[in-house]
Design a protein around this motif. Structure first.
Motif, PDB file in Angstrom:
ATOM      1  N   ALA A  68       0.764  -1.211  -0.145  1.00 48.64           N
ATOM      2  CA  ALA A  68      -0.014  -0.002   0.030  1.00 48.64           C
ATOM      3  C   ALA A  68       1.037   1.308  -0.016  1.00 48.64           C
ATOM      4  O   ALA A  68       1.533   1.492   0.810  1.00 48.64           O
ATOM      5  N   PRO A  69       1.037   1.992  -1.024  1.00 50.76           N
ATOM      6  CA  PRO A  69       1.488   3.170  -1.160  1.00 50.76           C
ATOM      7  C   PRO A  69       0.965   4.200  -0.012  1.00 50.76           C
ATOM      8  O   PRO A  69      -0.156   4.260  -0.079  1.00 50.76           O
ATOM      9  N   VAL A  70       1.687   4.856   0.707  1.00 48.06           N
ATOM     10  CA  VAL A  70       1.151   5.525   1.822  1.00 48.06           C
ATOM     11  C   VAL A  70       1.086   7.111   1.574  1.00 48.06           C
ATOM     12  O   VAL A  70       0.241   7.827   1.590  1.00 48.06           O
ATOM     13  N   ILE A  71       2.463   7.669   1.665  1.00 49.59           N
ATOM     14  CA  ILE A  71       2.601   9.102   1.300  1.00 49.59           C
ATOM     15  C   ILE A  71       3.800   9.424   0.404  1.00 49.59           C
ATOM     16  O   ILE A  71       4.513   8.432   0.257  1.00 49.59           O
ATOM     17  N   GLU A  72       3.678  10.808  -0.239  1.00 48.48           N
ATOM     18  CA  GLU A  72       4.969  11.056  -0.547  1.00 48.48           C
ATOM     19  C   GLU A  72       6.223  11.641   0.255  1.00 48.48           C
ATOM     20  O   GLU A  72       5.620  11.925   1.496  1.00 48.48           O
ATOM     21  N   VAL A  73       7.268  11.255   0.149  1.00 45.76           N
ATOM     22  CA  VAL A  73       8.452  11.824   0.977  1.00 45.76           C
ATOM     23  C   VAL A  73       8.460  13.238   0.675  1.00 45.76           C
ATOM     24  O   VAL A  73       8.274  13.815  -0.105  1.00 45.76           O
ATOM     25  N   PRO A  74       8.430  13.702   2.027  1.00 46.24           N
ATOM     26  CA  PRO A  74       8.964  15.403   2.171  1.00 46.24           C
ATOM     27  C   PRO A  74       9.755  15.839   1.390  1.00 46.24           C
ATOM     28  O   PRO A  74      10.958  15.170   1.195  1.00 46.24           O
ATOM     29  N   LEU A  88      11.438   3.715  10.690  1.00 46.26           N
ATOM     30  CA  LEU A  88      12.396   2.537  11.066  1.00 46.26           C
ATOM     31  C   LEU A  88      12.157   2.042  12.611  1.00 46.26           C
ATOM     32  O   LEU A  88      12.004   0.778  12.885  1.00 46.26           O
ATOM     33  N   ARG A  89      11.933   3.068  13.323  1.00 45.24           N
ATOM     34  CA  ARG A  89      11.533   2.831  14.576  1.00 45.24           C
ATOM     35  C   ARG A  89      10.068   2.182  14.727  1.00 45.24           C
ATOM     36  O   ARG A  89       9.840   0.933  15.392  1.00 45.24           O
ATOM     37  N   ASP A  90       9.105   2.389  13.806  1.00 46.24           N
ATOM     38  CA  ASP A  90       7.655   1.758  13.952  1.00 46.24           C
ATOM     39  C   ASP A  90       7.813   0.362  13.298  1.00 46.24           C
ATOM     40  O   ASP A  90       7.135  -0.405  13.933  1.00 46.24           O
ATOM     41  N   ASN A  91       8.936   0.339  12.272  1.00 42.92           N
ATOM     42  CA  ASN A  91       9.160  -1.342  11.752  1.00 42.92           C
ATOM     43  C   ASN A  91       9.472  -2.093  13.059  1.00 42.92           C
ATOM     44  O   ASN A  91       9.163  -3.305  13.352  1.00 42.92           O
ATOM     45  N   ALA A  92      10.483  -1.480  13.790  1.00 41.25           N
ATOM     46  CA  ALA A  92      11.037  -2.289  14.813  1.00 41.25           C
ATOM     47  C   ALA A  92       9.958  -2.619  15.995  1.00 41.25           C
ATOM     48  O   ALA A  92      10.236  -3.534  16.650  1.00 41.25           O
ATOM     49  N   GLU A  93       9.164  -1.313  16.350  1.00 38.35           N
ATOM     50  CA  GLU A  93       8.542  -1.329  17.675  1.00 38.35           C
ATOM     51  C   GLU A  93       6.960  -1.693  17.438  1.00 38.35           C
ATOM     52  O   GLU A  93       6.266  -2.199  18.426  1.00 38.35           O
ATOM     53  N   ASN A  94       6.458  -1.229  16.429  1.00 43.66           N
ATOM     54  CA  ASN A  94       4.953  -1.161  16.392  1.00 43.66           C
ATOM     55  C   ASN A  94       4.296  -1.695  15.235  1.00 43.66           C
ATOM     56  O   ASN A  94       3.064  -2.086  15.265  1.00 43.66           O
ATOM     57  N   LEU A  95       4.816  -2.427  14.248  1.00 41.37           N
ATOM     58  CA  LEU A  95       4.472  -3.091  13.154  1.00 41.37           C
ATOM     59  C   LEU A  95       4.546  -4.553  13.428  1.00 41.37           C
ATOM     60  O   LEU A  95       5.794  -5.067  13.840  1.00 41.37           O
ATOM     61  N   THR A  96       3.716  -5.418  12.898  1.00 39.02           N
ATOM     62  CA  THR A  96       3.923  -6.649  13.025  1.00 39.02           C
ATOM     63  C   THR A  96       3.525  -7.587  11.671  1.00 39.02           C
ATOM     64  O   THR A  96       2.474  -7.129  10.768  1.00 39.02           O
ATOM     65  N   ALA A  97       4.325  -8.243  11.122  1.00 38.76           N
ATOM     66  CA  ALA A  97       4.156  -8.903   9.759  1.00 38.76           C
ATOM     67  C   ALA A  97       4.024  -7.986   8.629  1.00 38.76           C
ATOM     68  O   ALA A  97       3.390  -8.365   7.713  1.00 38.76           O
ATOM     69  N   ALA A  99       6.037  -3.981   6.818  1.00 41.57           N
ATOM     70  CA  ALA A  99       6.930  -3.045   7.149  1.00 41.57           C
ATOM     71  C   ALA A  99       6.929  -1.784   6.078  1.00 41.57           C
ATOM     72  O   ALA A  99       6.523  -2.010   5.156  1.00 41.57           O
ATOM     73  N   PHE A 100       7.420  -0.625   6.738  1.00 40.52           N
ATOM     74  CA  PHE A 100       7.397   0.478   5.675  1.00 40.52           C
ATOM     75  C   PHE A 100       8.582   0.155   4.899  1.00 40.52           C
ATOM     76  O   PHE A 100       9.693  -0.606   5.315  1.00 40.52           O
ATOM     77  N   GLY A 101       8.493   0.855   3.856  1.00 35.93           N
ATOM     78  CA  GLY A 101       9.619   0.733   2.656  1.00 35.93           C
ATOM     79  C   GLY A 101       9.548   2.110   1.720  1.00 35.93           C
ATOM     80  O   GLY A 101       8.640   3.023   2.092  1.00 35.93           O
ATOM     81  N   LEU A 102      10.512   2.069   1.020  1.00 35.89           N
ATOM     82  CA  LEU A 102      10.507   3.425   0.098  1.00 35.89           C
ATOM     83  C   LEU A 102      10.692   2.946  -1.363  1.00 35.89           C
ATOM     84  O   LEU A 102      11.514   1.843  -1.687  1.00 35.89           O
ATOM     85  N   ARG A 103       9.903   3.434  -2.378  1.00 35.00           N
ATOM     86  CA  ARG A 103      10.059   3.030  -3.627  1.00 35.00           C
ATOM     87  C   ARG A 103       9.931   4.561  -4.435  1.00 35.00           C
ATOM     88  O   ARG A 103       8.895   5.132  -4.201  1.00 35.00           O
ATOM     89  N   ASP A 104      10.899   4.941  -5.376  1.00 32.86           N
ATOM     90  CA  ASP A 104      11.112   6.298  -5.753  1.00 32.86           C
ATOM     91  C   ASP A 104      10.854   7.263  -4.539  1.00 32.86           C
ATOM     92  O   ASP A 104      11.708   7.418  -3.531  1.00 32.86           O
ATOM     93  N   ASP A 105       9.836   8.233  -4.566  1.00 31.36           N
ATOM     94  CA  ASP A 105       9.588   9.044  -3.814  1.00 31.36           C
ATOM     95  C   ASP A 105       8.166   8.781  -2.764  1.00 31.36           C
ATOM     96  O   ASP A 105       7.764   9.793  -2.364  1.00 31.36           O
ATOM     97  N   THR A 106       7.956   7.638  -2.560  1.00 31.54           N
ATOM     98  CA  THR A 106       6.697   7.103  -2.313  1.00 31.54           C
ATOM     99  C   THR A 106       7.225   6.101  -0.883  1.00 31.54           C
ATOM    100  O   THR A 106       7.978   5.180  -1.079  1.00 31.54           O
TER     101      THR A 106
END
Length: 155
Positions: A68-74, A88-97, A99-106
């Motif tokens: 799911a694309p979420v937001i544009e990078v500032p 990165l903190r949310d990946n480690a502490e708040n998400l299960t199964a 992860a956030f990632g980056l594709r181009d500027d999204t």
């Protein structure tokens, strides 16, 4: 009796989840791709979620990815750095199964696995989890970082 082709079986599982568990017509959700992937797209709240079965890239076989694309990078460096650290903190502490990632500027959320032995409960769980997180984060991140959600007009 021969075993069914794993790719055909995975497509059947995905389309059964869409049709039977979510009440959607998988044929109307198909998205054309340029790389040979099979793709379906649907909305979960304010987030657009894609189910993609990617072709074999190597000996590891086909992979199903829910993304799911979420937001544009500032645009400004300080906000970008702060956003990346937060995710990165949310990946480690708040998400299960997922992860956030980056594709181009999204910024996007993803969950993936091999299609081997794929069952409906796994597809449904991946879809609902990624959709939930994307819908939860898109408004808050866009507002905090002054950027647009992926689904906003002009994004």
């Amino acid at each position: 009796m021969m075993d069914k082709d794993p790719l055909a079986q995975a497509v059947e599982v995905v389309e059964a989840v869409l049709r039977e568990q979510l009440g959607l017509d998988p044929n109307t959700l198909r998205v054309k791709t340029g790389d040979g992937s099979l793709c379906w797209g649907l909305m979960k709240g304010s987030a657009e979620v894609f189910i993609v079965i990617r072709p074999k890239a190597d000996q590891s076989g086909h992979v199903i990815r829910v993304t799911a694309p979420v937001i544009e990078v500032p645009a400004d460096d300080a906000s970008r750095l702060d956003l990346f650290e937060r995710l990165l903190r949310d990946n480690a502490e708040n998400l299960t199964a997922a992860a956030f990632g980056l594709r181009d500027d999204t910024i996007l959320l993803t969950a993936d696995r091999s299609i081997d032995d794929l069952d409906a409960s796994e597809v449904r769980e991946m879809l609902l989890r990624v959709g939930f997180y994307a819908d939860l984060y898109d408004d808050a991140l866009a507002a905090h970082y002054g950027t647009r959600r992926y689904t906003d007009p002009g994004a």
